[in-house]
Design an enzyme around this catalytic site. Structure first.
Site, PDB file in Angstrom:
ATOM      1  N   ASP A  59      -8.039   1.141   5.618  1.00 53.11           N
ATOM      2  CA  ASP A  59      -7.602   1.918   6.773  1.00 53.11           C
ATOM      3  C   ASP A  59      -8.719   2.826   7.278  1.00 53.11           C
ATOM      4  O   ASP A  59      -8.552   3.518   8.293  1.00 53.11           O
ATOM      5  CB  ASP A  59      -6.339   2.715   6.466  1.00 53.11           C
ATOM      6  CG  ASP A  59      -6.503   3.711   5.334  1.00 53.11           C
ATOM      7  OD1 ASP A  59      -7.589   3.743   4.716  1.00 53.11           O
ATOM      8  OD2 ASP A  59      -5.543   4.456   5.047  1.00 53.11           O
ATOM      9  N   SER A  60      -9.873   2.757   6.621  1.00 53.11           N
ATOM     10  CA  SER A  60     -11.084   3.390   7.157  1.00 53.11           C
ATOM     11  C   SER A  60     -11.450   2.813   8.516  1.00 53.11           C
ATOM     12  O   SER A  60     -12.290   3.375   9.229  1.00 53.11           O
ATOM     13  CB  SER A  60     -12.254   3.218   6.183  1.00 53.11           C
ATOM     14  OG  SER A  60     -12.383   1.872   5.759  1.00 53.11           O
TER      15      SER A  60
ATOM     16  N   ASP B  42      -5.197  -2.277   2.773  1.00 50.30           N
ATOM     17  CA  ASP B  42      -4.600  -0.955   2.632  1.00 50.30           C
ATOM     18  C   ASP B  42      -3.240  -0.885   3.325  1.00 50.30           C
ATOM     19  O   ASP B  42      -3.089  -1.362   4.456  1.00 50.30           O
ATOM     20  CB  ASP B  42      -5.497   0.103   3.292  1.00 50.30           C
ATOM     21  CG  ASP B  42      -6.483   0.733   2.320  1.00 50.30           C
ATOM     22  OD1 ASP B  42      -6.215   0.725   1.104  1.00 50.30           O
ATOM     23  OD2 ASP B  42      -7.517   1.232   2.791  1.00 50.30           O
TER      24      ASP B  42
ATOM     25  N   LYS C 240      -3.283  -2.228  -1.278  1.00 49.61           N
ATOM     26  CA  LYS C 240      -3.760  -1.024  -1.945  1.00 49.61           C
ATOM     27  C   LYS C 240      -3.026   0.184  -1.382  1.00 49.61           C
ATOM     28  O   LYS C 240      -2.723   0.233  -0.188  1.00 49.61           O
ATOM     29  CB  LYS C 240      -5.261  -0.827  -1.746  1.00 49.61           C
ATOM     30  CG  LYS C 240      -5.818   0.399  -2.493  1.00 49.61           C
ATOM     31  CD  LYS C 240      -7.335   0.462  -2.434  1.00 49.61           C
ATOM     32  CE  LYS C 240      -7.858   0.977  -1.120  1.00 49.61           C
ATOM     33  NZ  LYS C 240      -7.470   2.409  -0.884  1.00 49.61           N
TER      34      LYS C 240
ATOM     35  N   GLU D  57      -2.649   4.705  -1.984  1.00 44.44           N
ATOM     36  CA  GLU D  57      -3.246   5.883  -2.576  1.00 44.44           C
ATOM     37  C   GLU D  57      -2.215   6.722  -3.324  1.00 44.44           C
ATOM     38  O   GLU D  57      -1.067   6.822  -2.912  1.00 44.44           O
ATOM     39  CB  GLU D  57      -3.885   6.754  -1.481  1.00 44.44           C
ATOM     40  CG  GLU D  57      -5.023   6.081  -0.735  1.00 44.44           C
ATOM     41  CD  GLU D  57      -5.611   6.962   0.356  1.00 44.44           C
ATOM     42  OE1 GLU D  57      -6.510   6.483   1.065  1.00 44.44           O
ATOM     43  OE2 GLU D  57      -5.175   8.126   0.505  1.00 44.44           O
TER      44      GLU D  57
ATOM     45  N   GLU E 275     -12.352   7.407  -6.255  1.00 41.20           N
ATOM     46  CA  GLU E 275     -13.166   7.865  -5.131  1.00 41.20           C
ATOM     47  C   GLU E 275     -13.587   9.325  -5.284  1.00 41.20           C
ATOM     48  O   GLU E 275     -12.749  10.207  -5.516  1.00 41.20           O
ATOM     49  CB  GLU E 275     -12.414   7.704  -3.796  1.00 41.20           C
ATOM     50  CG  GLU E 275     -13.250   8.160  -2.605  1.00 41.20           C
ATOM     51  CD  GLU E 275     -12.697   7.760  -1.254  1.00 41.20           C
ATOM     52  OE1 GLU E 275     -13.304   8.143  -0.230  1.00 41.20           O
ATOM     53  OE2 GLU E 275     -11.665   7.055  -1.214  1.00 41.20           O
TER      54      GLU E 275
END
Length: 273
Positions: free
Chosen positions: A41-42, A80, A110, A112, A180
């Site tokens: 999602d970057s 993501d 993925k 978070e 990270e």
């Protein structure tokens, strides 16, 4: 040939993961022989021009992941789940994950965090055959609550939370965990504790693999050096210089040349006058 999860988990060499957001990005990553591609999602920051990842939607992720898959059909692809698509309960998370898998051909998703709610989601997804990659340390989707985009795990409290979160994610069924922006010694400890691979970004060399945002490693944006990345090329500068050269040649009528133009027979041309 696409590597399976057991093959990734038992790799003798460190795993290589890069981000990709479109068809050419997928093609380049696959041709380079990376182990995993992350459709992150970057893309909100490096492709869509947002200030954070928060505005990225599930539709955005699916749109870009489908393009990446067309470019990289033979590489393990992780996508993501964006902010808000798995925070409102297991059912919403399951629907989001199923859409990603069905509509993009992703091999895994993925997410978070390692809160009790997130761990329950990980358990449910993995029990239903959807592989999950976890993510602890700095979590861009909720960075504001962490005090901003800053290193995590430098004090006793956040170090313990990061370690415990990674361990809990493995116990919940995650096949791998991204670490990270945490101190290298903490990343080493987590990597020793876990039996699943750790993928580091700004977490030192002791992880079981590394991931970088492709735009960072290629130098797509000039003048943006990040501590967690290394520039392996200067694509941004080269692109700008190429466009400047093109513009100068157009203005000087040096482009197009005869080699770039088509011709027609004289008798046909004569009939037009």
């Amino acid at each position: 040939m696409k590597r399976s999860i057991p093959e990734l988990q038992h790799s003798a060499a460190p795993l290589v993961m890069v981000t990709a957001y479109d068809y050419p990005g997928g093609r380049h990553a696959e041709a380079a022989g990376v182990d995993l591609i992350l459709v992150g999602d970057s893309l909100g920051n490096v492709v869509l021009g947002y200030d954070s990842t928060a505005p990225v939607t599930l539709g955005d992720m699916i749109h870009h992941a489908r393009a990446v898959r067309r470019g990289a059909p033979g590489t393990f692809m992780v996508v993501d789940l964006p902010f808000g698509t798995y925070h409102t309960g297991v059912q919403d998370a399951m629907r989001s994950a199923v859409r990603v898998i069905q509509e993009t051909g992703a091999d895994a998703i993925k997410m978070e965090g390692a809160t009790p709610e997130i761990l329950q989601v990980v358990q449910t997804l993995t029990r239903n055959g959807i592989p999950v990659m976890g993510h602890v340390g700095l979590m861009p989707q909720t960075a504001t609550a962490q005090g901003g985009l800053r290193v995590q795990g430098k004090d006793d409290g956040t170090a313990r939370a990061t370690l415990d979160g990674a361990v809990a994610l493995e116990a919940a069924g995650a096949f791998s965990v991204v670490l990270e922006a945490i101190p290298a010694r903490l990343a080493n400890l987590i990597s020793e504790r876990l039996s699943v691979p750790t993928i580091g970004i700004g977490a030192g060399v002791g992880c079981d693999g590394q991931v970088l945002v492709t735009h960072d490693l290629l130098g797509v944006y000039e003048g943006e050096d990040k501590k967690i990345a290394r520039r392996y090329a200067e694509v941004g500068r080269l692109s700008r210089e190429a466009i400047e050269t093109y513009a100068a040649e157009v203005r000087a009528r040096a482009f197009p040349t005869k080699e770039n133009s088509f011709v027609m027979k004289d008798d046909v041309l004569g009939k037009l006058y």
